[in-house]
Design a protein around this motif. Sequence first.
Motif, PDB file in Angstrom:
ATOM      1  N   SER A  96       0.676  -1.219   0.041  1.00 12.68           N
ATOM      2  CA  SER A  96       0.115  -0.172  -0.079  1.00 12.68           C
ATOM      3  C   SER A  96       0.938   1.087  -0.073  1.00 12.68           C
ATOM      4  N   ARG A  97       1.761   1.342   0.716  1.00  9.79           N
ATOM      5  CA  ARG A  97       2.689   2.238   0.815  1.00  9.79           C
ATOM      6  C   ARG A  97       3.411   2.689  -0.620  1.00  9.79           C
ATOM      7  N   THR A  98       3.977   1.495  -1.061  1.00  7.09           N
ATOM      8  CA  THR A  98       4.652   1.631  -2.382  1.00  7.09           C
ATOM      9  C   THR A  98       3.616   2.168  -3.348  1.00  7.09           C
ATOM     10  N   GLN A  99       2.665   1.598  -3.544  1.00  5.37           N
ATOM     11  CA  GLN A  99       1.887   1.830  -4.341  1.00  5.37           C
ATOM     12  C   GLN A  99       1.077   3.352  -4.266  1.00  5.37           C
ATOM     13  N   ALA A 100       0.944   3.620  -3.105  1.00  8.10           N
ATOM     14  CA  ALA A 100       0.565   4.954  -2.921  1.00  8.10           C
ATOM     15  C   ALA A 100       1.830   6.204  -3.447  1.00  8.10           C
ATOM     16  N   ALA A 101       2.931   5.760  -3.087  1.00  9.52           N
ATOM     17  CA  ALA A 101       4.070   6.699  -3.381  1.00  9.52           C
ATOM     18  C   ALA A 101       4.184   6.708  -4.984  1.00  9.52           C
ATOM     19  N   GLY A 102       3.834   5.658  -5.762  1.00  7.38           N
ATOM     20  CA  GLY A 102       3.663   5.491  -7.276  1.00  7.38           C
ATOM     21  C   GLY A 102       2.756   6.370  -7.613  1.00  7.38           C
ATOM     22  N   GLU A 103       1.767   6.409  -6.985  1.00 10.91           N
ATOM     23  CA  GLU A 103       0.311   7.031  -7.399  1.00 10.91           C
ATOM     24  C   GLU A 103       0.637   8.545  -7.295  1.00 10.91           C
ATOM     25  N   GLN A 104       1.204   8.885  -6.276  1.00 13.31           N
ATOM     26  CA  GLN A 104       1.557  10.283  -6.038  1.00 13.31           C
ATOM     27  C   GLN A 104       2.480  10.919  -7.083  1.00 13.31           C
ATOM     28  N   VAL A 110       0.773  13.868 -13.920  1.00 12.51           N
ATOM     29  CA  VAL A 110      -0.710  14.168 -14.692  1.00 12.51           C
ATOM     30  C   VAL A 110      -1.202  15.482 -14.453  1.00 12.51           C
ATOM     31  N   ARG A 111      -1.061  15.973 -13.236  1.00  9.95           N
ATOM     32  CA  ARG A 111      -1.623  17.304 -13.003  1.00  9.95           C
ATOM     33  C   ARG A 111      -0.779  18.319 -13.651  1.00  9.95           C
ATOM     34  N   ALA A 112       0.477  18.294 -13.551  1.00 12.25           N
ATOM     35  CA  ALA A 112       1.293  18.986 -14.466  1.00 12.25           C
ATOM     36  C   ALA A 112       1.139  18.826 -15.918  1.00 12.25           C
ATOM     37  N   ALA A 115      -2.202  21.003 -16.267  1.00 13.10           N
ATOM     38  CA  ALA A 115      -2.201  22.289 -16.200  1.00 13.10           C
ATOM     39  C   ALA A 115      -2.571  23.325 -17.367  1.00 13.10           C
ATOM     40  N   GLY A 116      -3.258  24.071 -17.181  1.00 12.84           N
ATOM     41  CA  GLY A 116      -3.563  25.025 -18.246  1.00 12.84           C
ATOM     42  C   GLY A 116      -4.624  24.536 -19.235  1.00 12.84           C
ATOM     43  N   THR A 117      -5.334  23.478 -18.735  1.00 14.17           N
ATOM     44  CA  THR A 117      -6.264  22.788 -19.272  1.00 14.17           C
ATOM     45  C   THR A 117      -7.656  22.926 -18.626  1.00 14.17           C
ATOM     46  N   ASP A 118      -9.028  22.548 -19.029  1.00 13.51           N
ATOM     47  CA  ASP A 118      -9.852  22.729 -18.193  1.00 13.51           C
ATOM     48  C   ASP A 118     -10.058  21.370 -17.306  1.00 13.51           C
ATOM     49  N   ALA A 119      -9.053  20.524 -17.337  1.00 16.20           N
ATOM     50  CA  ALA A 119      -9.341  19.349 -16.498  1.00 16.20           C
ATOM     51  C   ALA A 119      -9.559  19.604 -14.951  1.00 16.20           C
ATOM     52  N   SER A 120     -10.518  18.763 -14.648  1.00 17.93           N
ATOM     53  CA  SER A 120     -11.204  19.026 -13.246  1.00 17.93           C
ATOM     54  C   SER A 120     -10.093  18.101 -12.265  1.00 17.93           C
ATOM     55  N   ASP A 121     -10.371  18.392 -11.026  1.00 23.66           N
ATOM     56  CA  ASP A 121      -9.676  17.461 -10.042  1.00 23.66           C
ATOM     57  C   ASP A 121     -10.178  16.043 -10.353  1.00 23.66           C
ATOM     58  N   GLU A 122     -11.513  15.780 -10.514  1.00 26.15           N
ATOM     59  CA  GLU A 122     -11.623  14.512 -10.800  1.00 26.15           C
ATOM     60  C   GLU A 122     -11.262  13.831 -11.991  1.00 26.15           C
ATOM     61  N   ASP A 123     -11.151  14.880 -13.077  1.00 29.59           N
ATOM     62  CA  ASP A 123     -10.156  14.168 -14.393  1.00 29.59           C
ATOM     63  C   ASP A 123      -9.039  13.951 -13.964  1.00 29.59           C
ATOM     64  N   ILE A 124      -8.242  14.381 -13.266  1.00 31.51           N
ATOM     65  CA  ILE A 124      -6.862  14.420 -12.987  1.00 31.51           C
ATOM     66  C   ILE A 124      -6.782  13.119 -12.056  1.00 31.51           C
ATOM     67  N   ARG A 125      -7.669  12.785 -11.230  1.00 27.79           N
ATOM     68  CA  ARG A 125      -7.863  11.425 -10.216  1.00 27.79           C
ATOM     69  C   ARG A 125      -8.241  10.428 -11.267  1.00 27.79           C
ATOM     70  N   LEU A 126      -8.795  10.558 -12.089  1.00 27.71           N
ATOM     71  CA  LEU A 126      -9.375   9.330 -13.258  1.00 27.71           C
ATOM     72  C   LEU A 126      -8.292   8.951 -13.902  1.00 27.71           C
ATOM     73  N   THR A 128      -4.948   9.711 -13.404  1.00 26.93           N
ATOM     74  CA  THR A 128      -4.148   9.024 -12.505  1.00 26.93           C
ATOM     75  C   THR A 128      -4.231   7.538 -12.322  1.00 26.93           C
ATOM     76  N   THR A 129      -5.396   7.492 -12.209  1.00 23.27           N
ATOM     77  CA  THR A 129      -5.907   5.772 -12.018  1.00 23.27           C
ATOM     78  C   THR A 129      -5.577   5.148 -13.323  1.00 23.27           C
ATOM     79  N   THR A 130      -5.944   5.982 -14.217  1.00 18.67           N
ATOM     80  CA  THR A 130      -5.795   5.185 -15.764  1.00 18.67           C
ATOM     81  C   THR A 130      -4.356   4.631 -16.035  1.00 18.67           C
ATOM     82  N   VAL A 131      -3.415   5.777 -15.707  1.00 13.64           N
ATOM     83  CA  VAL A 131      -2.065   5.399 -15.820  1.00 13.64           C
ATOM     84  C   VAL A 131      -1.639   4.387 -14.797  1.00 13.64           C
ATOM     85  N   THR A 132      -1.934   4.479 -13.602  1.00 18.63           N
ATOM     86  CA  THR A 132      -1.472   3.527 -12.470  1.00 18.63           C
ATOM     87  C   THR A 132      -2.159   1.952 -13.045  1.00 18.63           C
TER      88      THR A 132
END
Length: 178
Positions: A96-104, A110-112, A115-126, A128-132
């Motif tokens: 869990s710790r290792t995966q949380a660090a990787g997801e962070q 993904v957030r970077a 940036a400069g788009t209309d992506a919401s926090d929910e878009d960024i979360r999803l 991030t999950t897609t890449v993970t």
Amino acid sequence: MTLARIARRTGLAIGSIRHFFAGFDEMLAFTFAVVVARTRERAGDGPDDGGADPLDRVGAMLLHSAPGRVPHRENVAYLEYLVRARTVPHLRAEISRTQAAGEQIIGELVRAALAGTDASDEDIRLETTTVTVMLNGLALTDAYATRPLDEHDVRRIVARMLDRLRRAYPSRSQRPGG
């Protein structure tokens, strides 16, 4: 993965392996730590690989997990650890710790990238999950697929995913009137 199988493959007696490890879970935790360390080495120990564009760095991270970059046996060991961690609390906490660090790290990229788009926090979360999920899927497919993934195909899949992200979240400055 069993002690007997490891002993057979390494040419060591089970007693020799037990000399270094108190038990199977300790050996598995050590193996997991080695796999994580090797993954960090391949990735340059951070998300800075792949150039200045954060999306290119996301792609580089995915390609670090591509067949040919990660030895097959490391993907198998990683997945064995995941399976064992489902029922062993201290292993579950470590994964869990290792995966949380990787997801962070992935989330920051993904957030970077968005940036400069209309992506919401929910878009960024999803995203991030897609890449993970894609990272875990590469490991799973490499370890257990009936036909191994071709590295060229993996590169094309990653390129398509990055292209999809770029089209889904165009920069405000690239839009007419933006």
